[in-house]
Design an enzyme around this catalytic site. Structure first.
Site: not given
Length: 307
Positions: A99, A122, A124, A126, A139, A226, A228, A271
């Site tokens: 990412h 996402d 996360h 980021d 990332h 993403d 994830d 990802e």
């Protein structure tokens, strides 16, 4: 309008081998044929060239930013490709890769579209920096850098400017946030809908909020997805899987709603790690989401032109 495929075989931002193989994996799964079957003309722009290096040199250019030179170089190249694609009236589909490539895709899109909105989907945040990051993995930093927070080498990828307004960011599905990110979010002008909030409101209300938020606020939206963000139970083939995430149908609904809005100008899918995938489960999800999103994109563009 053509769909421009842009591969980014980059894993250095994640410091984990595997996601660099994703662009090749998508092509082997006949992604070009899939998109052509929807009635689009497809031009495969090939892969962004990523500089070779080795693990011993990961901190060569900064004590807490791994592979800084190589990640910045790849993103400069990506930004140019994205800029050219949008400027020519086409739609860039960026296939990653980790990412950190969001640095380049946003930089390129925001050169073409001055008042750009970003939807970042996402697990996360980021929005780490070289100071807050516990890992030094870039990332985890592209969103912060895109709105001007972090190391100058990341903030100034492609052009020496802030790429997007902080209030033009809408983040969905966060649930694995670092302490420094939580503090940045508390003071942020952007919109952050964590999974707790998504579950409380329901996905349809989240999407309604998102579309209302951007209405008459931005000229177009770059979407960075993403894998994830999807619950690890369904999508195991990512570098940093996290449980209790979106369902596949939740992800489908978010992406198709953005496509139908007529505002989506570019899309990252990031990802995918084929090395960690199980029976191509995550690849199959990615292909399914890409097909459904692009099938709706055509209707969204037609609606925008006739509005």
């Amino acid at each position: 309008m053509k769909i421009n495929l842009i591969g980014v075989p980059l894993h250095l931002g994640a410091d984990k081998f595997g996601c660099n193989l994703a662009p090749k994996t998508y092509r082997e799964a006949n992604i070009v044929n899939l998109i052509e079957s929807l009635g689009f003309e497809v031009f495969d722009c090939g892969d962004v060239n990523v500089l070779e290096t080795d693990e011993k040199r990961k901190y060569e250019h900064h004590p807490n930013l791994k592979y800084l030179h190589e990640v910045v170089d790849a993103n400069n190249k990506l930004a140019q490709k994205v800029y050219e694609s949008i400027s020519n009236g086409n739609f860039p589909l960026i296939l990653g890769g980790d990412h950190s490539l969001g640095l380049g895709s946003i930089a390129g899109a925001s050169k073409s579209i001055k008042n750009l909105g970003v939807v970042w989907i996402d697990a996360h945040g980021d929005i780490n920096t070289d100071i807050t990051s516990p890992t030094g993995n870039i990332h985890g930093m592209p969103l912060a850098a895109s709105f001007g927070i972090g190391h100058e080498a990341l903030v100034n990828v492609y052009e020496n400017r802030v790429k997007i307004k902080e209030e033009n960011v809408f983040h969905i599905a966060g649930r694995d946030l670092d302490e420094g990110e939580v503090e940045l979010i508390k003071g942020s002008k952007g919109q952050f809908y964590t999974m707790d909030k998504v579950k409380k409101l329901g996905i349809k209300n989240v999407v309604k909020d998102m579309l209302n938020y951007f209405k008459n606020k931005v000229d177009a939206i770059h979407v960075s997805f993403d894998l994830d963000s999807i619950d690890s139970l369904f999508a195991p083939g990512t570098g940093t899987p996290v449980k209790d995430g979106l369902s596949v149908e939740d992800a489908k609904y978010i992406l198709e709603s953005l496509a139908l809005s007529g505002m989506m100008c570019s899309l990252d899918i990031v990802e995918l790690n084929p090395v960690l995938d199980k029976d191509n489960k995550t690849l199959d999800i990615a292909m399914y989401l890409i097909k459904n999103t692009l099938s709706k994109l055509k209707y969204g563009l037609e609606n925008r032109l006739t509005a």
